[in-house]
Each structure stands twice: as C-alpha cells, then as structure tokens.
Design a protein around this motif. Structure first.
Motif, PDB file in Angstrom:
ATOM      1  N   HIS A 100       0.827  -1.203   0.000  1.00 43.12           N
ATOM      2  CA  HIS A 100       0.000   0.000   0.000  1.00 43.12           C
ATOM      3  C   HIS A 100       0.866   1.260   0.000  1.00 43.12           C
ATOM      4  CE1 HIS A 100      -3.817  -2.055   1.808  1.00 43.12           C
ATOM      5  NE2 HIS A 100      -3.310  -2.714   0.787  1.00 43.12           N
ATOM      6  N   ASN A 101       0.327   2.349  -0.538  1.00 39.87           N
ATOM      7  CA  ASN A 101       0.980   3.646  -0.394  1.00 39.87           C
ATOM      8  C   ASN A 101       0.984   4.034   1.086  1.00 39.87           C
ATOM      9  OD1 ASN A 101       0.855   3.677  -3.217  1.00 39.87           O
ATOM     10  ND2 ASN A 101      -0.971   4.969  -3.255  1.00 39.87           N
ATOM     11  N   ARG A 128       4.848   7.880  -7.893  1.00 36.29           N
ATOM     12  CA  ARG A 128       5.399   9.173  -7.526  1.00 36.29           C
ATOM     13  C   ARG A 128       5.266   9.428  -6.025  1.00 36.29           C
ATOM     14  NH1 ARG A 128       6.406  12.463 -11.661  1.00 36.29           N
ATOM     15  NH2 ARG A 128       6.036  14.388 -10.497  1.00 36.29           N
ATOM     16  N   VAL A 129       5.880  10.519  -5.583  1.00 35.29           N
ATOM     17  CA  VAL A 129       5.704  11.033  -4.231  1.00 35.29           C
ATOM     18  C   VAL A 129       4.889  12.317  -4.342  1.00 35.29           C
ATOM     19  CG1 VAL A 129       6.855  12.043  -2.225  1.00 35.29           C
ATOM     20  CG2 VAL A 129       7.861  10.053  -3.351  1.00 35.29           C
ATOM     21  N   THR A 130       3.881  12.454  -3.501  1.00 35.22           N
ATOM     22  CA  THR A 130       3.027  13.641  -3.514  1.00 35.22           C
ATOM     23  C   THR A 130       3.139  14.329  -2.167  1.00 35.22           C
ATOM     24  OG1 THR A 130       1.481  12.481  -4.977  1.00 35.22           O
ATOM     25  CG2 THR A 130       0.682  14.481  -3.901  1.00 35.22           C
ATOM     26  N   ALA A 131       3.597  15.579  -2.166  1.00 38.80           N
ATOM     27  CA  ALA A 131       3.832  16.299  -0.918  1.00 38.80           C
ATOM     28  C   ALA A 131       2.991  17.561  -0.851  1.00 38.80           C
ATOM     29  CB  ALA A 131       5.309  16.665  -0.786  1.00 38.80           C
ATOM     30  N   ILE A 155       3.966   8.484  -0.206  1.00 42.44           N
ATOM     31  CA  ILE A 155       5.015   7.717  -0.885  1.00 42.44           C
ATOM     32  C   ILE A 155       4.350   6.535  -1.563  1.00 42.44           C
ATOM     33  CG2 ILE A 155       7.164   6.426  -0.599  1.00 42.44           C
ATOM     34  CD1 ILE A 155       7.520   8.012   2.064  1.00 42.44           C
ATOM     35  N   ASP A 156       4.530   6.437  -2.861  1.00 49.48           N
ATOM     36  CA  ASP A 156       3.896   5.351  -3.594  1.00 49.48           C
ATOM     37  C   ASP A 156       4.428   4.001  -3.127  1.00 49.48           C
ATOM     38  OD1 ASP A 156       2.012   5.093  -6.023  1.00 49.48           O
ATOM     39  OD2 ASP A 156       3.616   3.653  -6.449  1.00 49.48           O
ATOM     40  N   ALA A 157       3.565   2.987  -3.219  1.00 44.78           N
ATOM     41  CA  ALA A 157       3.922   1.647  -2.740  1.00 44.78           C
ATOM     42  C   ALA A 157       5.242   1.156  -3.328  1.00 44.78           C
ATOM     43  CB  ALA A 157       2.792   0.667  -3.073  1.00 44.78           C
ATOM     44  N   GLY A 158       5.460   1.429  -4.603  1.00 45.63           N
ATOM     45  CA  GLY A 158       6.661   0.936  -5.257  1.00 45.63           C
ATOM     46  C   GLY A 158       7.935   1.654  -4.856  1.00 45.63           C
ATOM     47  N   LEU A 159       7.806   2.786  -4.131  1.00 45.09           N
ATOM     48  CA  LEU A 159       8.974   3.562  -3.722  1.00 45.09           C
ATOM     49  C   LEU A 159       9.264   3.441  -2.227  1.00 45.09           C
ATOM     50  CD1 LEU A 159       8.240   6.885  -5.675  1.00 45.09           C
ATOM     51  CD2 LEU A 159       9.832   5.061  -6.337  1.00 45.09           C
ATOM     52  N   VAL A 163      12.765   4.802  -0.410  1.00 43.52           N
ATOM     53  CA  VAL A 163      12.686   6.035   0.372  1.00 43.52           C
ATOM     54  C   VAL A 163      13.071   5.767   1.821  1.00 43.52           C
ATOM     55  CG1 VAL A 163      11.180   7.865   1.202  1.00 43.52           C
ATOM     56  CG2 VAL A 163      10.942   7.052  -1.147  1.00 43.52           C
ATOM     57  N   ALA A 164      12.563   4.690   2.398  1.00 43.52           N
ATOM     58  CA  ALA A 164      12.873   4.365   3.790  1.00 43.52           C
ATOM     59  C   ALA A 164      14.364   4.104   3.977  1.00 43.52           C
ATOM     60  CB  ALA A 164      12.064   3.152   4.239  1.00 43.52           C
TER      61      ALA A 164
END
Length: 209
Positions: A100-101, A128-131, A155-159, A163-164
């Motif tokens: 999940h995102n 993508r990342v949406t801020a 943070i999109d699930a695939g990222l 990112v972490a």
C-alpha cells in the motif's frame, strides 16, 4: 483498483519526538481541541481518507499509550527514536500494510485537516511522491512565486523501500527527494493551512482553537 487509490493509502503518524525545544514533554500529549494532539492528528488522517493509520511512538511511549485513546489505530514503538526522525519514519513505513501507499504526517502540525489529506490523496499518481506545499512568505502585493515542500506526503507503494532506506538522522526522505526531484509532485495546500509546526513555545498559539 490500483495502489494509488485512497483506499490503498495507509496513514503513518510520526509521534515519537521528545519535544525538547518545546520543553513540555512529548508533543503527542499536548492538549488540542479537548483531546491530545496525537489523537486529533490520527483521526484527521482517517477522516481524510486513509484506509488505516499507524502511530509511531518513541519518547514517553508508555505515557502516551496510557493518556491517549489510540484504540482504533496500529500503535508501534520506535526504541531508536532518539537517533532522529528517520528511525521513526522507517518504523512506520515497515509497519504499514505491505503493497500500500503510505501518507507520512507529523504529530506537531495541528493545522493539517482532513481536507489537506483528501487533496493529496486525490492528486497522487502511481509511481510518484506527492507532498503538501505551502506558500513562502508573500511579497508585497500578496504574491508568492515559490512553494515550500512539507508534510503530509504520500510515498507510492513501489517507492516505499527505497525512500525508507535513504532516510537518515532528522532528514527523513530529504535525500531521496534531492536524488529524484522528477518523482516528487508538490500540491499547493496554502489555502487550507500554512503547514506550521509546534516546535517552540512561541508556536503554542497554534493549539489555541
């Protein structure tokens, strides 16, 4: 339904800091609207459209668990909270439902509303990342040319893993953003809130309503 839909976004509320600069104990327990700040912000994420909420505790975790009603959320402890926000960030992302995102929010931003959460969820695009973005101080005449990137952010699930892994100290996802600016979408939320946080005593007025 794809993973970019609001139903597949888990809210992650970072509430592990000691509030050292504020000097009033863990900010999670600050009183706000007749409840604790952590309760209000967790409910904000849920009311705005997150499918579930993970609350990450650190400093004074036992006190927060006893004083706040967090029964409707997944509450996890970060024993490494003193090393900086990044450890709480990684703890929360790891605890969120796999695939999940995640929407990462900070417990010391009382101005964040369900409308902010809903706007980010609606704007998010897969991969993508949406801020949230907030206007910098306006120039004379009321115009501004720049948005300050802030929280919450999706943070999109695939990222998630990348990112972490990039998060260190108090920088959170900043290193990832710097390395991949083309993946970050900043959504103007200035009409809803200014994104201010309660870091010092001169900001306690933000809790006044």
């Amino acid at each position: 339904m794809n993973d970019s839909s609001p139903a597949h976004t888990v809210g992650v509320l970072l509430a592990g800091g000691a509030g050292t600069r504020l000097g009033l104990g863990p900010k999670a327990l600050l009183p706000y609207r007749g409840r604790t700040l952590v309760e209000v912000l967790a409910k904000t994420l849920l009311d705005g459209g997150c499918s579930e909420v993970v609350v990450v505790l650190g400093a004074g975790a036992g006190d927060v668990r006893r004083a706040a009603d967090l029964g409707g959320y997944l509450v996890v402890d970060n024993p490494e909270w003193a090393s900086g926000m990044a450890s709480s960030f990684r703890t929360g992302v790891a605890a969120a439902t796999h695939g999940h995102n995640v929407m990462v929010a900070l417990v010391d931003q009382p101005g964040v509303t369900p409308a902010v959460v809903a706007r980010l969820l609606a704007a998010h695009q897969a991969g993508r990342v949406t801020a949230a973005g907030y206007a910098e101080a306006p120039f004379e005449g009321g115009h501004t040319t720049k948005l300050r990137r802030g929280h919450p952010l999706i943070i999109d699930a695939g990222l998630r893993a990348e990112v972490a892994e990039s998060a260190v100290g108090d920088a959170g996802a900043r290193r990832f953003f710097k390395a991949h600016p083309g993946l970050v979408e900043v959504v103007d939320c200035s009409d809803l809130t200014d994104g201010a946080d309660v870091d010092t005593k001169d900001k306690l007025h933000l809790l006044g309503d």
